[in-house]
Design a protein around this motif. Structure first.
Motif, PDB file in Angstrom:
ATOM      1  N   ALA A 184     -38.475  46.907  75.360  1.00 35.60           N
ATOM      2  CA  ALA A 184     -38.439  45.757  74.452  1.00 35.60           C
ATOM      3  C   ALA A 184     -36.989  45.380  74.147  1.00 35.60           C
ATOM      4  O   ALA A 184     -36.100  46.227  74.156  1.00 35.60           O
ATOM      5  CB  ALA A 184     -39.182  46.103  73.161  1.00 35.60           C
ATOM      6  N   THR A 185     -36.772  44.099  73.886  1.00 38.73           N
ATOM      7  CA  THR A 185     -35.445  43.627  73.502  1.00 38.73           C
ATOM      8  C   THR A 185     -35.540  42.964  72.141  1.00 38.73           C
ATOM      9  O   THR A 185     -36.610  42.483  71.754  1.00 38.73           O
ATOM     10  CB  THR A 185     -34.891  42.611  74.518  1.00 38.73           C
ATOM     11  OG1 THR A 185     -35.825  41.533  74.639  1.00 38.73           O
ATOM     12  CG2 THR A 185     -34.671  43.225  75.875  1.00 38.73           C
ATOM     13  N   GLU A 186     -34.429  42.932  71.422  1.00 40.39           N
ATOM     14  CA  GLU A 186     -34.410  42.260  70.129  1.00 40.39           C
ATOM     15  C   GLU A 186     -33.998  40.812  70.307  1.00 40.39           C
ATOM     16  O   GLU A 186     -33.067  40.518  71.055  1.00 40.39           O
ATOM     17  CB  GLU A 186     -33.419  42.948  69.192  1.00 40.39           C
ATOM     18  CG  GLU A 186     -33.950  44.247  68.660  1.00 40.39           C
ATOM     19  CD  GLU A 186     -32.977  44.856  67.662  1.00 40.39           C
ATOM     20  OE1 GLU A 186     -32.799  44.273  66.587  1.00 40.39           O
ATOM     21  OE2 GLU A 186     -32.404  45.900  67.996  1.00 40.39           O
ATOM     22  N   VAL A 187     -34.717  39.928  69.639  1.00 42.40           N
ATOM     23  CA  VAL A 187     -34.423  38.504  69.712  1.00 42.40           C
ATOM     24  C   VAL A 187     -34.397  37.955  68.293  1.00 42.40           C
ATOM     25  O   VAL A 187     -35.271  38.290  67.482  1.00 42.40           O
ATOM     26  CB  VAL A 187     -35.510  37.749  70.517  1.00 42.40           C
ATOM     27  CG1 VAL A 187     -35.040  36.362  70.898  1.00 42.40           C
ATOM     28  CG2 VAL A 187     -35.905  38.510  71.769  1.00 42.40           C
ATOM     29  N   GLU A 188     -33.394  37.119  67.993  1.00 45.30           N
ATOM     30  CA  GLU A 188     -33.282  36.533  66.655  1.00 45.30           C
ATOM     31  C   GLU A 188     -33.547  35.041  66.716  1.00 45.30           C
ATOM     32  O   GLU A 188     -33.128  34.371  67.660  1.00 45.30           O
ATOM     33  CB  GLU A 188     -31.892  36.811  66.083  1.00 45.30           C
ATOM     34  CG  GLU A 188     -31.661  38.309  65.938  1.00 45.30           C
ATOM     35  CD  GLU A 188     -30.548  38.644  64.960  1.00 45.30           C
ATOM     36  OE1 GLU A 188     -30.243  37.825  64.076  1.00 45.30           O
ATOM     37  OE2 GLU A 188     -30.008  39.751  65.087  1.00 45.30           O
TER      38      GLU A 188
END
Length: 141
Positions: A32-36
């Motif tokens: 998973a990657t973090e997205v803002e």
């Protein structure tokens, strides 16, 4: 940036992943990657082909279908599981109500994960069935 332990904890709290053991949750978290998203920004658009699954890490988002608000999502809320499984178009839009950070799991990473760890697929199918059953029974009674 959220620690991998926190990511695993966040994913473990998602009902879709109920019953998945910590090692498998860590494998999901690692992909998973973090997205803002700033306030007012669409995270997903109804009718567009979805490319992944999202879990709200912080902030708040609104789920909208045909202009009608269906739900509010806060930390731990998730969406995109249908597109993740079938690659079909989004059945609703999700819009950030305030600055919102999500963990995003791209569909191609998810597919690779299921090939490597088939038992995850079985548990997720059970999770999807539970959700579908709950939605179906609540609309017919």
């Amino acid at each position: 940036m959220v620690s991998s332990d926190r990511r695993t904890e966040l994913l473990g709290a998602v009902e879709l992943f109920a019953g998945i053991d910590p090692a498998d949750l860590e494998a999901i978290a690692a992909r998973a990657t973090e997205v803002e998203f700033p306030a007012g920004r669409p995270i997903a658009r109804q009718g567009e082909v979805g490319t992944g699954f999202f879990v709200v890490e912080s902030g708040r988002a609104r789920v909208v279908r045909d202009g009608e608000t269906l739900a509010e999502l806060g930390p731990g809320g998730f969406f995109g599981e249908l597109s993740l499984l079938d690659g079909g178009p989004r059945i609703a839009s999700v819009v950030a109500e305030e600055p919102t950070r999500c963990l995003a799991l791209p569909s191609w990473e998810f597919e690779r994960l299921l090939e490597e760890r088939p038992r995850i697929a079985i548990l997720i199918l059970k999770g999807v069935a539970r959700r579908l059953r709950a939605v179906t029974t609540s609309h017919h009674h």
